[in-house]
Design a protein around this motif. Structure first.
Motif, PDB file in Angstrom:
ATOM      1  N   GLN A 163      13.261  -0.305  -2.243  1.00 51.88           N
ATOM      2  CA  GLN A 163      13.704   0.819  -1.418  1.00 51.88           C
ATOM      3  C   GLN A 163      12.557   1.680  -0.905  1.00 51.88           C
ATOM      4  O   GLN A 163      12.789   2.800  -0.435  1.00 51.88           O
ATOM      5  CB  GLN A 163      14.708   1.682  -2.174  1.00 51.88           C
ATOM      6  N   GLY A 164      11.333   1.199  -1.006  1.00 49.86           N
ATOM      7  CA  GLY A 164      10.205   1.914  -0.426  1.00 49.86           C
ATOM      8  C   GLY A 164       9.778   3.171  -1.166  1.00 49.86           C
ATOM      9  O   GLY A 164       9.223   4.085  -0.574  1.00 49.86           O
ATOM     10  N   THR A 165      10.020   3.234  -2.451  1.00 47.28           N
ATOM     11  CA  THR A 165       9.604   4.378  -3.250  1.00 47.28           C
ATOM     12  C   THR A 165       8.084   4.489  -3.230  1.00 47.28           C
ATOM     13  O   THR A 165       7.385   3.499  -3.427  1.00 47.28           O
ATOM     14  CB  THR A 165      10.097   4.230  -4.708  1.00 47.28           C
ATOM     15  N   THR A 166       7.569   5.700  -3.004  1.00 45.99           N
ATOM     16  CA  THR A 166       6.119   5.897  -2.979  1.00 45.99           C
ATOM     17  C   THR A 166       5.610   6.318  -4.358  1.00 45.99           C
ATOM     18  O   THR A 166       6.375   6.827  -5.190  1.00 45.99           O
ATOM     19  CB  THR A 166       5.714   6.982  -1.963  1.00 45.99           C
ATOM     20  N   LEU A 167       4.316   6.138  -4.546  1.00 38.91           N
ATOM     21  CA  LEU A 167       3.694   6.560  -5.795  1.00 38.91           C
ATOM     22  C   LEU A 167       3.844   8.067  -5.967  1.00 38.91           C
ATOM     23  O   LEU A 167       4.145   8.553  -7.060  1.00 38.91           O
ATOM     24  CB  LEU A 167       2.216   6.168  -5.814  1.00 38.91           C
ATOM     25  N   GLY A 168       3.667   8.820  -4.878  1.00 36.56           N
ATOM     26  CA  GLY A 168       3.808  10.266  -4.956  1.00 36.56           C
ATOM     27  C   GLY A 168       5.190  10.688  -5.426  1.00 36.56           C
ATOM     28  O   GLY A 168       5.336  11.626  -6.212  1.00 36.56           O
ATOM     29  N   LYS A 169       6.217   9.980  -4.972  1.00 26.25           N
ATOM     30  CA  LYS A 169       7.595  10.290  -5.383  1.00 26.25           C
ATOM     31  C   LYS A 169       7.768  10.054  -6.878  1.00 26.25           C
ATOM     32  O   LYS A 169       8.343  10.883  -7.585  1.00 26.25           O
ATOM     33  CB  LYS A 169       8.592   9.456  -4.589  1.00 26.25           C
ATOM     34  N   ASP A 171       0.982   8.128  -0.701  1.00 20.63           N
ATOM     35  CA  ASP A 171       1.981   7.817   0.332  1.00 20.63           C
ATOM     36  C   ASP A 171       2.281   6.326   0.445  1.00 20.63           C
ATOM     37  O   ASP A 171       3.103   5.928   1.272  1.00 20.63           O
ATOM     38  CB  ASP A 171       1.523   8.357   1.690  1.00 20.63           C
ATOM     39  N   LYS A 172       1.633   5.516  -0.358  1.00 21.27           N
ATOM     40  CA  LYS A 172       1.883   4.068  -0.326  1.00 21.27           C
ATOM     41  C   LYS A 172       3.145   3.750  -1.117  1.00 21.27           C
ATOM     42  O   LYS A 172       3.438   4.373  -2.134  1.00 21.27           O
ATOM     43  CB  LYS A 172       0.706   3.298  -0.921  1.00 21.27           C
ATOM     44  N   THR A 173       3.879   2.740  -0.636  1.00 21.33           N
ATOM     45  CA  THR A 173       5.041   2.302  -1.407  1.00 21.33           C
ATOM     46  C   THR A 173       4.543   1.596  -2.664  1.00 21.33           C
ATOM     47  O   THR A 173       3.421   1.062  -2.693  1.00 21.33           O
ATOM     48  CB  THR A 173       5.934   1.343  -0.604  1.00 21.33           C
ATOM     49  N   LEU A 174       5.388   1.571  -3.681  1.00 20.91           N
ATOM     50  CA  LEU A 174       5.009   0.893  -4.922  1.00 20.91           C
ATOM     51  C   LEU A 174       4.794  -0.600  -4.689  1.00 20.91           C
ATOM     52  O   LEU A 174       3.897  -1.197  -5.290  1.00 20.91           O
ATOM     53  CB  LEU A 174       6.060   1.122  -6.000  1.00 20.91           C
ATOM     54  N   LEU A 175       5.589  -1.201  -3.799  1.00 14.64           N
ATOM     55  CA  LEU A 175       5.416  -2.614  -3.499  1.00 14.64           C
ATOM     56  C   LEU A 175       4.041  -2.856  -2.887  1.00 14.64           C
ATOM     57  O   LEU A 175       3.307  -3.746  -3.327  1.00 14.64           O
ATOM     58  CB  LEU A 175       6.514  -3.113  -2.559  1.00 14.64           C
TER      59      LEU A 175
END
Length: 123
Positions: free
Chosen positions: A25-31, A99-103
């Motif tokens: 689902q595009g979760t970012t590291l910052g999130k 801002d990078k996605t975890l993937l």
């Protein structure tokens, strides 16, 4: 036994376990880091399937990270795809990765890990 500068025990270290939904689902590291207290030690419904397991550190001093990596490597812990278990990769969260996605982050770290591994290595 670990202790803080005043001799008191250090505060507990929160652990966020990444789930399959975080990768899809595009979760970012910052999130993830902003939700660290809520996610602490909560197991996801479905685990993230990484070829090589990843331990990502945030908020530690370089000397602490060095000690943590030595402890992880020394423990002999392994993980990854069933039947192809390998030691984990270790990395430090940096501001430009927030801002990078975890993937994307996992793919980049795995690529760097494999490129810098001694000899041929396949997970």
């Amino acid at each position: 036994v670990l202790s803080g500068p005043d001799g008191a025990p250090p505060p507990p270290v929160p652990i966020a376990v990444i789930g399959k939904v975080d990768l899809t689902q595009g979760t970012t590291l910052g999130k993830v880091l902003s939700e660290l207290q809520e996610r602490d030690s909560v197991l996801p419904d479905e685990e993230a399937q990484l070829k090589i397991p990843l331990v990502l550190f945030s908020g530690f001093l370089p000397l602490q990270v060095s000690g943590l990596i030595k402890a992880i490597v020394g423990s002999g812990i392994r993980g990854g795809m069933p039947g192809m278990e390998v030691p984990p990769m270790c990395a430090i969260a940096v501001p430009k990765a927030m801002d990078k996605t975890l993937l994307q982050l996992c793919e980049e770290i795995e690529g760097d890990h494999l490129a810098n591994a001694p000899g041929p290595q396949q997970p």
